[in-house]
Design a protein around this motif. Sequence first.
Motif, PDB file in Angstrom:
ATOM      1  N   ALA A 161      10.913  -4.388 -19.214  1.00 55.53           N
ATOM      2  CA  ALA A 161      10.802  -4.793 -17.813  1.00 55.53           C
ATOM      3  C   ALA A 161       9.371  -5.220 -17.480  1.00 55.53           C
ATOM      4  CB  ALA A 161      11.236  -3.662 -16.896  1.00 55.53           C
ATOM      5  N   LYS A 162       9.254  -6.205 -16.590  1.00 60.62           N
ATOM      6  CA  LYS A 162       7.946  -6.676 -16.133  1.00 60.62           C
ATOM      7  C   LYS A 162       7.786  -6.273 -14.663  1.00 60.62           C
ATOM      8  CE  LYS A 162       7.914 -10.623 -19.295  1.00 60.62           C
ATOM      9  NZ  LYS A 162       7.902 -12.112 -19.418  1.00 60.62           N
ATOM     10  N   ILE A 163       7.399  -5.040 -14.449  1.00 63.18           N
ATOM     11  CA  ILE A 163       7.204  -4.511 -13.103  1.00 63.18           C
ATOM     12  C   ILE A 163       5.705  -4.491 -12.826  1.00 63.18           C
ATOM     13  CG2 ILE A 163       7.671  -2.602 -11.527  1.00 63.18           C
ATOM     14  CD1 ILE A 163      10.188  -3.938 -12.706  1.00 63.18           C
ATOM     15  N   VAL A 164       5.256  -5.384 -11.953  1.00 64.09           N
ATOM     16  CA  VAL A 164       3.825  -5.549 -11.706  1.00 64.09           C
ATOM     17  C   VAL A 164       3.494  -5.071 -10.295  1.00 64.09           C
ATOM     18  CG1 VAL A 164       1.895  -7.159 -11.610  1.00 64.09           C
ATOM     19  CG2 VAL A 164       3.757  -7.543 -13.248  1.00 64.09           C
ATOM     20  N   ARG A 165       2.798  -3.947 -10.205  1.00 68.69           N
ATOM     21  CA  ARG A 165       2.294  -3.469  -8.918  1.00 68.69           C
ATOM     22  C   ARG A 165       1.059  -2.623  -9.162  1.00 68.69           C
ATOM     23  NH1 ARG A 165       6.786   0.840  -6.635  1.00 68.69           N
ATOM     24  NH2 ARG A 165       7.472   1.699  -8.626  1.00 68.69           N
ATOM     25  N   SER A 166       0.235  -2.515  -8.143  1.00 69.08           N
ATOM     26  CA  SER A 166      -1.031  -1.802  -8.291  1.00 69.08           C
ATOM     27  C   SER A 166      -0.779  -0.316  -8.529  1.00 69.08           C
ATOM     28  CB  SER A 166      -1.873  -1.976  -7.022  1.00 69.08           C
ATOM     29  OG  SER A 166      -1.282  -1.279  -5.941  1.00 69.08           O
ATOM     30  N   PRO A 167      -1.711   0.358  -9.199  1.00 69.30           N
ATOM     31  CA  PRO A 167      -1.568   1.801  -9.415  1.00 69.30           C
ATOM     32  C   PRO A 167      -1.387   2.566  -8.096  1.00 69.30           C
ATOM     33  CG  PRO A 167      -3.304   0.929 -10.809  1.00 69.30           C
ATOM     34  CD  PRO A 167      -2.897  -0.189  -9.897  1.00 69.30           C
ATOM     35  N   LEU A 168      -2.100   2.139  -7.052  1.00 70.22           N
ATOM     36  CA  LEU A 168      -1.987   2.817  -5.761  1.00 70.22           C
ATOM     37  C   LEU A 168      -0.578   2.676  -5.200  1.00 70.22           C
ATOM     38  CD1 LEU A 168      -3.214   4.355  -3.406  1.00 70.22           C
ATOM     39  CD2 LEU A 168      -3.943   2.141  -2.437  1.00 70.22           C
ATOM     40  N   ARG A 169      -0.031   1.457  -5.230  1.00 65.56           N
ATOM     41  CA  ARG A 169       1.333   1.243  -4.736  1.00 65.56           C
ATOM     42  C   ARG A 169       2.338   2.063  -5.545  1.00 65.56           C
ATOM     43  NH1 ARG A 169       2.722  -3.642  -1.968  1.00 65.56           N
ATOM     44  NH2 ARG A 169       4.893  -3.114  -2.414  1.00 65.56           N
ATOM     45  N   HIS A 170       2.106   2.151  -6.856  1.00 63.28           N
ATOM     46  CA  HIS A 170       3.019   2.926  -7.702  1.00 63.28           C
ATOM     47  C   HIS A 170       2.978   4.408  -7.324  1.00 63.28           C
ATOM     48  CE1 HIS A 170       5.313   4.193 -11.197  1.00 63.28           C
ATOM     49  NE2 HIS A 170       4.366   5.073 -11.470  1.00 63.28           N
ATOM     50  N   ILE A 171       1.776   4.930  -7.122  1.00 63.31           N
ATOM     51  CA  ILE A 171       1.625   6.352  -6.772  1.00 63.31           C
ATOM     52  C   ILE A 171       2.281   6.639  -5.417  1.00 63.31           C
ATOM     53  CG2 ILE A 171      -0.046   8.131  -6.131  1.00 63.31           C
ATOM     54  CD1 ILE A 171      -1.942   6.831  -8.239  1.00 63.31           C
ATOM     55  N   ILE A 172       2.023   5.758  -4.448  1.00 64.45           N
ATOM     56  CA  ILE A 172       2.625   5.929  -3.115  1.00 64.45           C
ATOM     57  C   ILE A 172       4.147   5.900  -3.219  1.00 64.45           C
ATOM     58  CG2 ILE A 172       2.946   4.844  -0.861  1.00 64.45           C
ATOM     59  CD1 ILE A 172       0.008   3.939  -1.055  1.00 64.45           C
ATOM     60  N   GLY A 173       4.657   4.971  -4.029  1.00 64.59           N
ATOM     61  CA  GLY A 173       6.102   4.851  -4.211  1.00 64.59           C
ATOM     62  C   GLY A 173       6.715   6.100  -4.802  1.00 64.59           C
TER      63      GLY A 173
END
Length: 241
Positions: free
Chosen positions: A130-142
Amino acid sequence: MSYTAIIIPCYNEAERLDVELFTDFLNRFATFSLIFVDDGSKDKTLEKLEEIKTSTPQRVKIISNKINRGKAEAVRNGILTAYATGDFQQFGFLDADLSTPFSEFTDITDYMVNNNKKAVFGSRLKLEDAKIVRSPLRHIIGRIIAAFIRMTINTPFYDTQCGAKVFTSDIIEVAFNKPFISRWLFDVEIILRLKKHWKKDFGDLLYEYPIKEWNQVDGSKIRFIDMIKIPFELLKIKIKK
């Protein structure tokens, strides 16, 4: 032939709407229609939507709210409007920035139809291919939001908030007839409504589909204050479920 309505809520999206991507999709996929809900935008969103509509006016509808009512009501309004026409067998919604690309949305729809599911939710589960591209901050918040959701309402989903979901026509009234409690966590409310309706068949009829591509697009409308409110909104949803 099976027809699908895609509802796309828009609020001040003029800078993020890619007219070419929308028109190309409409030209390539004749069984899909787009229902845009302009939710009280103050920029040139409506002009961009009219530009998209000129390519295939018979398969593009624009609903314009004079004031901002929130994503939940924009999606609900769009789906109920499309449902009332009687023209569609599937209904879904997608974010205006196309962070989930159309190719993934069509895959989700095909999976639902071919596997006798009643609802399929896209999930940003990062599998090997999978090519899931998001910032580390957005990932942590998610992940923090996902943990709150699991603890509060006991759902097994990895990612309830991915903005790509599809439903069959026979569950639209169950999922969307009543207004939502939350402006942003309405996806959770949909899950609870379907779980209550299907009971023991819930796990067989709703599927979390791991999408292969997702790209973060800057300009999210979720504010920091909205994230602070999430635990309280989840509690309200739990109490009123």
